[in-house]
Design a protein around this motif. Structure first.
Motif, PDB file in Angstrom:
ATOM      1  N   HIS A 259      50.529  38.737  63.535  1.00 41.96           N
ATOM      2  CA  HIS A 259      51.466  39.867  63.405  1.00 41.96           C
ATOM      3  C   HIS A 259      51.278  40.887  64.532  1.00 41.96           C
ATOM      4  O   HIS A 259      51.211  42.103  64.301  1.00 41.96           O
ATOM      5  N   ILE A 260      51.225  40.398  65.753  1.00 39.65           N
ATOM      6  CA  ILE A 260      51.039  41.270  66.913  1.00 39.65           C
ATOM      7  C   ILE A 260      52.398  41.597  67.522  1.00 39.65           C
ATOM      8  O   ILE A 260      53.179  40.698  67.843  1.00 39.65           O
ATOM      9  N   ASP A 261      52.704  42.896  67.651  1.00 40.45           N
ATOM     10  CA  ASP A 261      53.887  43.329  68.382  1.00 40.45           C
ATOM     11  C   ASP A 261      53.458  44.342  69.451  1.00 40.45           C
ATOM     12  O   ASP A 261      52.265  44.511  69.709  1.00 40.45           O
ATOM     13  N   HIS A 262      54.405  45.026  70.066  1.00 39.14           N
ATOM     14  CA  HIS A 262      54.074  45.910  71.187  1.00 39.14           C
ATOM     15  C   HIS A 262      53.260  47.125  70.767  1.00 39.14           C
ATOM     16  O   HIS A 262      52.662  47.791  71.617  1.00 39.14           O
ATOM     17  N   ASN A 263      53.221  47.427  69.467  1.00 37.96           N
ATOM     18  CA  ASN A 263      52.445  48.571  68.981  1.00 37.96           C
ATOM     19  C   ASN A 263      51.046  48.197  68.503  1.00 37.96           C
ATOM     20  O   ASN A 263      50.255  49.078  68.163  1.00 37.96           O
ATOM     21  N   SER A 264      50.737  46.916  68.451  1.00 37.84           N
ATOM     22  CA  SER A 264      49.500  46.453  67.823  1.00 37.84           C
ATOM     23  C   SER A 264      48.281  46.677  68.713  1.00 37.84           C
ATOM     24  O   SER A 264      48.344  46.509  69.932  1.00 37.84           O
ATOM     25  N   SER A 265      47.169  47.039  68.090  1.00 38.05           N
ATOM     26  CA  SER A 265      45.883  46.902  68.759  1.00 38.05           C
ATOM     27  C   SER A 265      45.397  45.475  68.529  1.00 38.05           C
ATOM     28  O   SER A 265      45.773  44.830  67.547  1.00 38.05           O
ATOM     29  N   ILE A 266      44.582  44.977  69.453  1.00 37.75           N
ATOM     30  CA  ILE A 266      44.099  43.596  69.349  1.00 37.75           C
ATOM     31  C   ILE A 266      42.581  43.614  69.497  1.00 37.75           C
ATOM     32  O   ILE A 266      42.055  43.868  70.580  1.00 37.75           O
ATOM     33  N   SER A 267      41.888  43.373  68.409  1.00 36.16           N
ATOM     34  CA  SER A 267      40.429  43.296  68.462  1.00 36.16           C
ATOM     35  C   SER A 267      40.006  41.849  68.257  1.00 36.16           C
ATOM     36  O   SER A 267      40.461  41.175  67.337  1.00 36.16           O
ATOM     37  N   PHE A 268      39.159  41.372  69.153  1.00 43.30           N
ATOM     38  CA  PHE A 268      38.709  39.977  69.157  1.00 43.30           C
ATOM     39  C   PHE A 268      37.215  39.939  68.921  1.00 43.30           C
ATOM     40  O   PHE A 268      36.451  40.622  69.611  1.00 43.30           O
ATOM     41  N   THR A 269      36.777  39.126  67.950  1.00 47.74           N
ATOM     42  CA  THR A 269      35.375  39.114  67.538  1.00 47.74           C
ATOM     43  C   THR A 269      34.762  37.725  67.651  1.00 47.74           C
ATOM     44  O   THR A 269      35.340  36.733  67.189  1.00 47.74           O
ATOM     45  N   PHE A 270      33.582  37.660  68.300  1.00 44.50           N
ATOM     46  CA  PHE A 270      32.690  36.513  68.226  1.00 44.50           C
ATOM     47  C   PHE A 270      31.673  36.815  67.129  1.00 44.50           C
ATOM     48  O   PHE A 270      31.119  37.926  67.093  1.00 44.50           O
ATOM     49  N   SER A 271      31.358  35.850  66.280  1.00 46.52           N
ATOM     50  CA  SER A 271      30.331  36.107  65.266  1.00 46.52           C
ATOM     51  C   SER A 271      29.565  34.837  64.929  1.00 46.52           C
ATOM     52  O   SER A 271      30.102  33.730  64.995  1.00 46.52           O
ATOM     53  N   VAL A 272      28.290  35.041  64.603  1.00 47.59           N
ATOM     54  CA  VAL A 272      27.436  33.977  64.070  1.00 47.59           C
ATOM     55  C   VAL A 272      26.844  34.525  62.775  1.00 47.59           C
ATOM     56  O   VAL A 272      25.887  35.311  62.807  1.00 47.59           O
ATOM     57  N   PRO A 273      27.406  34.175  61.624  1.00 48.34           N
ATOM     58  CA  PRO A 273      26.880  34.694  60.360  1.00 48.34           C
ATOM     59  C   PRO A 273      25.464  34.179  60.096  1.00 48.34           C
ATOM     60  O   PRO A 273      25.127  33.049  60.447  1.00 48.34           O
ATOM     61  N   GLN A 274      24.658  35.005  59.460  1.00 45.07           N
ATOM     62  CA  GLN A 274      23.281  34.606  59.168  1.00 45.07           C
ATOM     63  C   GLN A 274      23.247  33.424  58.209  1.00 45.07           C
ATOM     64  O   GLN A 274      22.341  32.590  58.267  1.00 45.07           O
ATOM     65  N   ASP A 275      24.247  33.336  57.308  1.00 53.38           N
ATOM     66  CA  ASP A 275      24.231  32.291  56.285  1.00 53.38           C
ATOM     67  C   ASP A 275      25.050  31.057  56.675  1.00 53.38           C
ATOM     68  O   ASP A 275      25.296  30.185  55.841  1.00 53.38           O
ATOM     69  N   THR A 276      25.480  30.959  57.947  1.00 53.75           N
ATOM     70  CA  THR A 276      26.222  29.777  58.359  1.00 53.75           C
ATOM     71  C   THR A 276      25.285  28.578  58.468  1.00 53.75           C
ATOM     72  O   THR A 276      24.057  28.728  58.566  1.00 53.75           O
ATOM     73  N   ALA A 277      25.851  27.369  58.442  1.00 57.26           N
ATOM     74  CA  ALA A 277      25.019  26.159  58.428  1.00 57.26           C
ATOM     75  C   ALA A 277      24.145  26.051  59.670  1.00 57.26           C
ATOM     76  O   ALA A 277      22.978  25.658  59.600  1.00 57.26           O
ATOM     77  N   ASN A 278      24.715  26.399  60.831  1.00 59.94           N
ATOM     78  CA  ASN A 278      23.972  26.347  62.097  1.00 59.94           C
ATOM     79  C   ASN A 278      23.905  27.753  62.681  1.00 59.94           C
ATOM     80  O   ASN A 278      24.762  28.151  63.467  1.00 59.94           O
ATOM     81  N   CYS A 279      22.895  28.496  62.274  1.00 63.37           N
ATOM     82  CA  CYS A 279      22.754  29.879  62.748  1.00 63.37           C
ATOM     83  C   CYS A 279      21.935  29.865  64.035  1.00 63.37           C
ATOM     84  O   CYS A 279      20.727  30.121  64.035  1.00 63.37           O
ATOM     85  N   GLY A 280      22.621  29.544  65.136  1.00 65.06           N
ATOM     86  CA  GLY A 280      21.929  29.378  66.410  1.00 65.06           C
ATOM     87  C   GLY A 280      22.284  30.413  67.446  1.00 65.06           C
ATOM     88  O   GLY A 280      22.025  30.210  68.641  1.00 65.06           O
ATOM     89  N   GLY A 281      22.864  31.546  67.028  1.00 64.05           N
ATOM     90  CA  GLY A 281      23.137  32.633  67.946  1.00 64.05           C
ATOM     91  C   GLY A 281      24.216  32.318  68.966  1.00 64.05           C
ATOM     92  O   GLY A 281      24.876  31.277  68.912  1.00 64.05           O
ATOM     93  N   LEU A 282      24.402  33.251  69.903  1.00 64.31           N
ATOM     94  CA  LEU A 282      25.371  33.034  70.972  1.00 64.31           C
ATOM     95  C   LEU A 282      24.957  33.809  72.215  1.00 64.31           C
ATOM     96  O   LEU A 282      24.310  34.850  72.142  1.00 64.31           O
ATOM     97  N   THR A 283      25.348  33.275  73.353  1.00 64.36           N
ATOM     98  CA  THR A 283      25.165  33.909  74.657  1.00 64.36           C
ATOM     99  C   THR A 283      26.496  33.912  75.382  1.00 64.36           C
ATOM    100  O   THR A 283      27.175  32.880  75.434  1.00 64.36           O
TER     101      THR A 283
END
Length: 321
Positions: A259-283
């Protein structure tokens, strides 16, 4: 992966790969990314001038990068491939699309949730202490060109250059990325999740944290035991869903769901949850670390209902193409 939207966009690539000798060079450097120009000349029974000409054509097309290093007999030029996959849209688009491009430095996150092992560094020094989350609040972090976390999240604000009457049809976000473990481990899977405006886009499993060799462009002072390079990945959100490298669909979430239009802010997130199956971080690797001289690159394709589309790209003043 290199993703090209038309045959005309791929013309230089096709020219570079139009001779059997250059195809053979690509086969050799994929088989061994430590081959020098001299090694290639010897393997192919070519003169140094001939191999230089062929490699120059491949380099101009962006298919290989040359890394200069010291050897037993002076300077060696190592030839390494840039992309592991090439995707070309053969059929023309029904309508030419406009596009804008922006590069975002890895230190320009707007919020973070950081847990060790963690740290960030500029091209000249490590910022503060290793494994201390508070350094992520230091103002020097805007100059960071590599950033790593054991688990948690990093959120970036993406520019929205849409005007009234323009509709977003595809977002491409490319970045050099790997897992994160203490020192390095090339067999260290990590579930890296992506979202835009809190809408989940899916996850990609990073195979490992790479460090068996130095990154092609990593600075000379960078410790050998720390992360050296990653994989260049493209996250693509279009009307058909969300994809990694244009071929692996990681969710059904499509561009309309955002639902992005010309008025929208756009926030983009990388995440590695602690409880995910492979919690191996990110670089995340920026322009001066790893194998690819690239920040987080955003390409937004849109249609303009207010005027005839000409298919040309628009770039911000700070964009790199």
């Amino acid at each position: 992966m290199l993703y090209l939207h038309s045959l005309s966009e791929a013309e230089e690539i096709f020219k570079a790969l139009s001779t059997p000798m250059r195809l053979r060079i690509m086969e050799l450097v994929y088989a061994d990314d430590q081959m020098s120009m001299n090694d290639l000349a010897k393997a192919l029974n070519l003169t140094n001038s001939a191999i230089s000409l062929h490699v120059s054509k491949l380099e101009d097309a962006g298919l290989v990068a040359i890394h200069t290093t010291s050897g037993k007999r002076g300077v060696m030029k190592i030839v390494r491939p840039v992309y592991s996959r090439l995707l070309v849209d053969m059929a023309p688009q029904a309508k030419p699309r406009h596009c804008y491009t922006d590069d975002i430095s890895v230190g320009h996150f707007i919020s973070c949730d950081v847990h060790p092992t963690c740290g960030l560094a500029t091209p000249t020094n490590i910022i503060g202490d290793l494994d201390n989350p508070k350094v992520f609040s230091y103002p020097e972090r805007f100059d960071a060109d590599i950033i790593w976390i054991g688990y948690g999240s990093l959120t970036y604000s993406l520019p929205n250059r849409l005007n009234p009457g323009q509709s977003l049809h595809e977002l491409q976000i490319s970045f050099e990325i790997s897992s994160e473990c203490p020192e390095y481990n090339e067999d260290y899977p990590s579930d890296i999740h992506f979202s835009i405006n809190d809408v989940p886009l899916g996850k990609w499993i990073s195979p490992g944290d790479y460090g068996a060799r130095r990154g092609i462009i990593s600075p000379y002072w960078w410790p050998e035991l720390l992360n050296q390079y990653g994989l260049l990945k493209s996250l693509i959100i279009n009307e058909n869903g969300t994809f990694i490298d244009g071929t692996l669909r990681i969710s059904k979430t499509n561009i309309r769901d955002l639902h992005i239009d010309h008025n929208s802010s756009i926030s983009f997130t990388f995440s590695v949850p602690q409880d995910t199956a492979n919690c191996g971080g990110l670089t995340l690797f920026g322009e001066n670390f790893g194998d690819y001289s690239q920040a987080i690159r955003v390409k937004a394709y849109y249609e303009d209902s207010g005027r005839e589309s000409d298919g040309q790209e628009a770039h911000s003043p700070a964009s790199q193409v």
